[in-house]
Design an enzyme around this catalytic site. Sequence first.
Site: not given
Length: 931
Positions: A597, A602-603, A737, A742
Amino acid sequence: MNDFILFPPFPISFIPPPCISSSSQWEEISGVDEHYTPIRTFQVCNVMEYSQNNWLRTNWIPRQSAQKIYVELKFTLRDCNSIPLVLGTCKETFNLLYMETDEDQGSHFREHQFSKIDTIAADESFTQMDLGDRILKLNTEVREVGPVTKKGFYLAFQDVGACVALVSVRVYFKKCPFIVRNLASFPDTVPMDSQSLVEVKGSCVNHSKEEEPPRMYCSTEGEWLVPIGKCLCNVGYEDRGSSCQACRAGFYKSLLGNVQCSKCPPHSFTHHEGALHCGCEKNYFRADGDLPSMACTRPPSAPRNVISVINETSVILDWSWPEDTGGRKDVTFTVLCKRCRQGQRVCEACRSNVRFLPRAAGLQNTTVTVGDLLAHTNYTFEIEAQNGVSQLAPTMRQYAAVTITTNQAAPSPVTVIRKDRTSRNSISLSWLEPERPNGIILDYEVKYYQKQEQETSYTILRSKGCNVTLGGLKADTSYLLQIRARTAAGYGASSRSFEFETSPDCKYRSDPTILYTVEELMGKGVTLISIIVTDRFCGYSKSKQPDEKRLHFGNGHLRLPGIRTYVDPHTYEDPSQAVHEFAKELDASCIAIDKVVGAGEFGEVCSGRLRLPSKKEICVAIKTLKAGYTDKQRRDFLSEASIMGQFDHPNIIRLEGVVTRIARGTILVILAPHASFCLFSPGKPVMIVTEYMENGSLDSFLKKHDAQFTGIQLVGMLRGIASGMRYLSDMGYVHRDLAARNILVNSNLVCKVSDFGLSRVLEDDPEAAYTTRGGKIPIRWTAPEAISYRKFTSASDAWSYGIVLWEVMSYGERPYWEMSNQDVIKAVDEGYRLPPPMDCPAALYQLMLDCWQKERNNRPKFEQIVSILDKLIRNPGSLKITANTSSRYYTHLHLTFKLSTLTSESHPGSQHLIQVLYTSTFNLQALNPDL
Ligand code: AMP
């Protein structure tokens, strides 16, 4: 929009009989509006016949500089149901079309050359009954066309069988108008057709200079945004609104800048305009260092009331301040000494050895002592008061004078004594005569004694000359000695004590022994010291080292008792210890991976399902760590879970657990083949499993649903984010942040704060940029103090919250659009704040401005933000008051223009290519509220 009432209403015969065939059926008809102002309308109403194709075309409209054109139509439209006996042919729409050309094509007209802008339908149609009530429902529709590139264009209205009356057509484009801001003029600017801003450089107005290059941005809505830089009025000119005007006569301005001209200071004037400074009146002056703002001044009058007190050959002079200081404070006094011999009229300057105490010139007090005068001599002292302009007006100088005669006086002390020779038992000395013998020296008295005997026993010798040898002294002994001269007036004062030593009997041992001892001692000392230090240091570090892990509380806020505090996982030596303290280890066989999705740093991020023993299956998001990760990446990746695992709040993304080990033989369920991306490297598997948020990140969600939510829905989302942030700040966690990208949104529109981590958050955020002080920061979202000196606090999170608020209300618009980061920093520093988004409730815009207070203590706490939003939700009416956007400007291409009704060849039965039936002019002025 108010309904538009036409008096009298169109008569019934307004619906024309079904008889027109070949030519266009648009008719120009006169009427009056509700104010009885005559207006012209174009009407067509051929609802009884099939295949209507009636065209009405404007004359050629020059494009001027427009890139995007707006067409505003006002029209009435009859409801088909209200027309008796229609044969199913009646329409309730008409078409708006346009054609671009480089020149006026006159009456040439081909239907197929026109492009359709839109089908226009009425919001309000009227029925027969409305007509009976004498009310016609006026509709207003606006359409945009663009980009337009040719020199001009036509608009056309195609009727295909409706009963419509066109009341007004207004064609305009938007532009940022000529404006003077910060003393720089910005020309008329037409915005770009695309979403981007146009950067415009300003030119300083006459008689001004650039302080910093002035710039502004022209938005697509024709608004000027973000003024940066400014001009300053030249010297002699002042800022009067939007121009620099010369100072009037009697006024001056000596500095560049936007201060006002000042009135000429006392005793100065100007007779011309634009003066840099004012000239002094006659007999008034300005000293070199005087500022133009200071009054002109003159030399002081003479000192008053001079008194002299004579003491032998010295005199104390004392006086009062002058009556007039000339308007200055820098008054000092100078004393001139003259010696006047008896019988001589002209006095001569005193000898240079006359002493003045404290000095002869530049005296700040009104007293001076004059010493070393000759005894029995006449002197005159002239005391002058001076100020900063005395040099400029020598003829105006005044002084006070006093004449005195000195008394008889004793000689002054001997000051210079020399040791000529020493032996073990004697010493020979010589000296110079006193500077002021004040008469003939009869002899000298020499007094001496052993230093250690402190003058309890001494010896006195007398000498006619200026030398003496003292004998019978002890070897290797210190003596003190004083000399004084004697005249007829008596002894003068003694010289100061003079010390000498007689020679010793034998030599001392040499010093190196002592040196050696010191070195040895120092060596020991050094060792000793270093042992102590090391010892202490080690002792301290071993026994007193604090348990940092427990003491490190985020931003160091004092926490309220009973509220849990966030623990920084980086304070754990072993990050996997932190992760297992705060996150549950999940059995990988309980997870079924569904699909990819999103892409994390990191992946891949996948969706899937989690079914824990004796629990209901739930949807989850699974974040994975790419194969080949480094130890640091694994630590950073897991730190997010260690942080998230400490939180438990409905508006913070919930951590279900982590997978850091997989038992041999565990079966992983992959529901879709492409989800195999979500597999981690088999050696050290790492997954973070969180609740699933169906609508993904808030920024893309808002962009996808532009303008689709009600005010209450938006405030509800914002309330959720604020509540999550209140929880984080209570825990002592500073997010750093916070941005719409986010925030995650679930299927119930609940917003949850996500993306935790410390350095990682910022390093990975594509919005983060390097600052001049190093370190990456998402400039557009970050408070000024955090950008300039890395002061990240819950108050800087509140600033970011204000930006999120703006992002939400503008449906995912990029804060500060395409401005560069540097421009954003500068603009914010100069006080610029983002304007209210379109239709933004005033209360929400006020909240944004509060979050963007420069002084961070003045920003609202998240607690207050939540309660403000709660109030708005309880009182939704308050959301109706929208914030004022700065006035927008529209330029009308044509205030009035001619419309021509046309039939085209393609129309069945038409004889000509184009046939102009008639032309008419709309009464547009009356309908043309100038925005
Ligand atoms: P992140 O690495 O947290 O920035 O996630 C990258 C992307 O994955 C996000 O922008 C989302 O589109 C998606 N994503 C992350 N977490 C979730 C979640 N819990 N539910 C749904 N989508 C998610």
